[in-house]
Write a protein that holds these residues in place. Structure first.
Motif, mmCIF file in Angstrom:
data_model
loop_
_atom_site.group_PDB
_atom_site.id
_atom_site.type_symbol
_atom_site.label_atom_id
_atom_site.label_comp_id
_atom_site.label_asym_id
_atom_site.label_seq_id
_atom_site.Cartn_x
_atom_site.Cartn_y
_atom_site.Cartn_z
ATOM 1 N N CYS A 1 114.167 -40.005 -57.970
ATOM 2 C CA CYS A 1 113.399 -41.240 -57.968
ATOM 3 C C CYS A 1 112.014 -40.926 -57.422
ATOM 4 C CB CYS A 1 114.089 -42.346 -57.177
ATOM 5 S SG CYS A 1 114.330 -42.037 -55.415
ATOM 6 N N ALA A 2 111.055 -41.702 -57.879
ATOM 7 C CA ALA A 2 109.668 -41.465 -57.501
ATOM 8 C C ALA A 2 108.935 -42.792 -57.427
ATOM 9 C CB ALA A 2 109.006 -40.541 -58.516
ATOM 10 N N ALA A 3 107.859 -42.798 -56.663
ATOM 11 C CA ALA A 3 107.046 -44.002 -56.490
ATOM 12 C C ALA A 3 105.675 -43.775 -57.092
ATOM 13 C CB ALA A 3 106.926 -44.345 -55.003
ATOM 14 N N GLY A 4 105.266 -44.732 -57.929
ATOM 15 C CA GLY A 4 103.961 -44.658 -58.561
ATOM 16 C C GLY A 4 103.104 -45.837 -58.169
ATOM 17 N N VAL A 5 101.806 -45.636 -58.105
ATOM 18 C CA VAL A 5 100.890 -46.705 -57.725
ATOM 19 C C VAL A 5 100.944 -47.820 -58.764
ATOM 20 C CG1 VAL A 5 98.507 -47.321 -57.269
ATOM 21 C CG2 VAL A 5 99.391 -45.106 -56.500
ATOM 22 N N ALA A 6 101.134 -49.023 -58.287
ATOM 23 C CA ALA A 6 101.261 -50.177 -59.178
ATOM 24 C C ALA A 6 99.919 -50.883 -59.304
ATOM 25 C CB ALA A 6 102.322 -51.131 -58.650
ATOM 26 N N TYR A 7 99.187 -50.574 -60.368
ATOM 27 C CA TYR A 7 97.926 -51.266 -60.616
ATOM 28 C C TYR A 7 98.176 -52.646 -61.241
ATOM 29 C CZ TYR A 7 95.959 -46.667 -59.779
ATOM 30 O OH TYR A 7 95.629 -45.463 -59.209
ATOM 31 N N ASP A 8 99.355 -52.814 -61.792
ATOM 32 C CA ASP A 8 99.725 -54.068 -62.448
ATOM 33 C C ASP A 8 101.185 -54.328 -62.115
ATOM 34 O OD1 ASP A 8 99.339 -55.389 -65.841
ATOM 35 O OD2 ASP A 8 100.544 -56.097 -64.172
ATOM 36 N N GLU A 9 101.475 -55.495 -61.530
ATOM 37 C CA GLU A 9 102.849 -55.765 -61.103
ATOM 38 C C GLU A 9 103.779 -56.000 -62.286
ATOM 39 O OE1 GLU A 9 103.018 -59.295 -58.739
ATOM 40 O OE2 GLU A 9 102.930 -60.625 -60.467
ATOM 41 N N ASN A 10 103.223 -56.126 -63.471
ATOM 42 C CA ASN A 10 104.041 -56.454 -64.633
ATOM 43 C C ASN A 10 104.257 -55.291 -65.583
ATOM 44 O OD1 ASN A 10 104.438 -59.298 -64.037
ATOM 45 N ND2 ASN A 10 102.248 -59.524 -64.472
ATOM 46 N N THR A 11 103.999 -54.091 -65.125
ATOM 47 C CA THR A 11 104.251 -52.950 -65.990
ATOM 48 C C THR A 11 104.550 -51.711 -65.162
ATOM 49 O OG1 THR A 11 103.413 -51.726 -67.906
ATOM 50 C CG2 THR A 11 101.866 -52.138 -66.126
ATOM 51 N N CYS A 12 105.105 -50.710 -65.794
ATOM 52 C CA CYS A 12 105.313 -49.398 -65.199
ATOM 53 C C CYS A 12 105.520 -48.444 -66.370
ATOM 54 C CB CYS A 12 106.520 -49.362 -64.256
ATOM 55 S SG CYS A 12 108.110 -49.680 -65.048
ATOM 56 N N GLY A 13 105.499 -47.170 -66.085
ATOM 57 C CA GLY A 13 105.682 -46.194 -67.139
ATOM 58 C C GLY A 13 106.387 -44.966 -66.632
ATOM 59 N N ALA A 14 106.697 -44.065 -67.542
ATOM 60 C CA ALA A 14 107.430 -42.850 -67.186
ATOM 61 C C ALA A 14 106.553 -41.622 -67.304
ATOM 62 C CB ALA A 14 108.654 -42.706 -68.071
ATOM 63 N N VAL A 15 105.270 -41.800 -67.041
ATOM 64 C CA VAL A 15 104.355 -40.655 -67.060
ATOM 65 C C VAL A 15 104.429 -39.973 -65.705
ATOM 66 C CG1 VAL A 15 101.995 -39.923 -67.370
ATOM 67 C CG2 VAL A 15 102.870 -41.850 -68.695
ATOM 68 N N GLU A 16 104.910 -38.756 -65.719
ATOM 69 C CA GLU A 16 105.233 -38.081 -64.466
ATOM 70 C C GLU A 16 104.041 -37.955 -63.525
ATOM 71 O OE1 GLU A 16 107.581 -34.624 -65.109
ATOM 72 O OE2 GLU A 16 107.088 -33.748 -63.163
ATOM 73 N N TYR A 17 102.870 -37.636 -64.052
ATOM 74 C CA TYR A 17 101.740 -37.364 -63.165
ATOM 75 C C TYR A 17 101.245 -38.612 -62.444
ATOM 76 C CZ TYR A 17 98.602 -39.124 -66.855
ATOM 77 O OH TYR A 17 97.971 -39.886 -67.795
ATOM 78 N N SER A 18 101.666 -39.786 -62.879
ATOM 79 C CA SER A 18 101.236 -41.021 -62.231
ATOM 80 C C SER A 18 102.071 -41.360 -61.007
ATOM 81 C CB SER A 18 101.284 -42.190 -63.218
ATOM 82 O OG SER A 18 102.624 -42.506 -63.559
ATOM 83 N N TYR A 19 103.100 -40.588 -60.736
ATOM 84 C CA TYR A 19 103.968 -40.832 -59.583
ATOM 85 C C TYR A 19 103.553 -39.912 -58.441
ATOM 86 C CZ TYR A 19 106.844 -43.902 -62.341
ATOM 87 O OH TYR A 19 107.271 -44.961 -63.093
ATOM 88 N N VAL A 20 103.401 -40.495 -57.272
ATOM 89 C CA VAL A 20 102.795 -39.755 -56.172
ATOM 90 C C VAL A 20 103.788 -39.336 -55.088
ATOM 91 C CG1 VAL A 20 100.530 -40.727 -56.545
ATOM 92 C CG2 VAL A 20 102.125 -41.941 -55.073
ATOM 93 N N TYR A 21 104.915 -40.039 -55.009
ATOM 94 C CA TYR A 21 105.925 -39.683 -54.019
ATOM 95 C C TYR A 21 107.252 -39.449 -54.726
ATOM 96 C CZ TYR A 21 102.522 -41.602 -50.726
ATOM 97 O OH TYR A 21 101.373 -41.857 -50.008
ATOM 98 N N TRP A 22 107.961 -38.413 -54.307
ATOM 99 C CA TRP A 22 109.204 -38.017 -54.960
ATOM 100 C C TRP A 22 110.325 -37.858 -53.939
ATOM 101 C CZ3 TRP A 22 109.795 -37.195 -60.274
ATOM 102 C CH2 TRP A 22 108.620 -37.312 -61.018
ATOM 103 N N GLY A 23 111.527 -38.262 -54.376
ATOM 104 C CA GLY A 23 112.706 -38.016 -53.569
ATOM 105 C C GLY A 23 113.255 -36.622 -53.850
ATOM 106 N N GLN A 24 114.368 -36.293 -53.195
ATOM 107 C CA GLN A 24 114.886 -34.934 -53.253
ATOM 108 C C GLN A 24 115.808 -34.676 -54.438
ATOM 109 O OE1 GLN A 24 116.296 -37.312 -51.736
ATOM 110 N NE2 GLN A 24 118.510 -36.999 -51.838
ATOM 111 N N GLY A 25 116.250 -35.699 -55.112
ATOM 112 C CA GLY A 25 117.113 -35.523 -56.267
ATOM 113 C C GLY A 25 118.590 -35.605 -55.936
#
Length: 128
Positions: A97-121
């Motif tokens: 799981c990973a956390a990405g900056v939410a510029y819009d509360e009504n959308t998200c995507g699966a573009v890896e480079y847009s996620y800034v924090y990552w869990g251990q798996g």
């Protein structure tokens, strides 16, 4: 910031698992959560994500899991879940799981480079 993924394990084909991602140290309104996976010998791929909207959150699913996986969140617990049903051997992977900056509360995507924090798996193995 800490993202703790859990819930993986060994399951037979057709079985189910529920993954959890507990987030701490970040403002949930500012980050959406996504799930990624990396199977043996494969590149990491985006699986699903859920937007930060507190109600009727936008969700995304990769074609390979559409109709079988369901992402949801508990804002009180700062936890995102990935319910995985009808599991197939090709779902075998380490799930992150990973956390990405939410510029819009009504959308998200699966573009890896847009996620800034990552869990251990957490390892998911689908096998008979």
């Amino acid at each position: 910031v800490q993202l703790q993924a859990s819930g993986g394990g060994l399951v037979q084909p057709g079985g189910s698992l529920r993954l959890s991602c507990a987030a701490s140290g970040l403002t949930k309104e500012h980050y959406h959560i996504g799930w990624f996976r990396q199977g043996p010998g494969k590149e990491r791929e985006g699986v699903s994500c859920i937007s930060t909207s507190p109600r009727d959150a936008y969700t995304y699913y990769a074609d390979s899991v559409q109709g079988r996986f369901t992402i949801s969140k508990d804002n009180e617990k700062n936890t995102v879940y990935l319910q995985m049903n009808s599991l197939k051997p090709e779902d075998t992977a380490v799930y992150y799981c990973a956390a990405g900056v939410a510029y819009d509360e009504n959308t998200c995507g699966a573009v890896e480079y847009s996620y800034v924090y990552w869990g251990q798996g957490t390892q998911v193995t689908v096998s008979s």
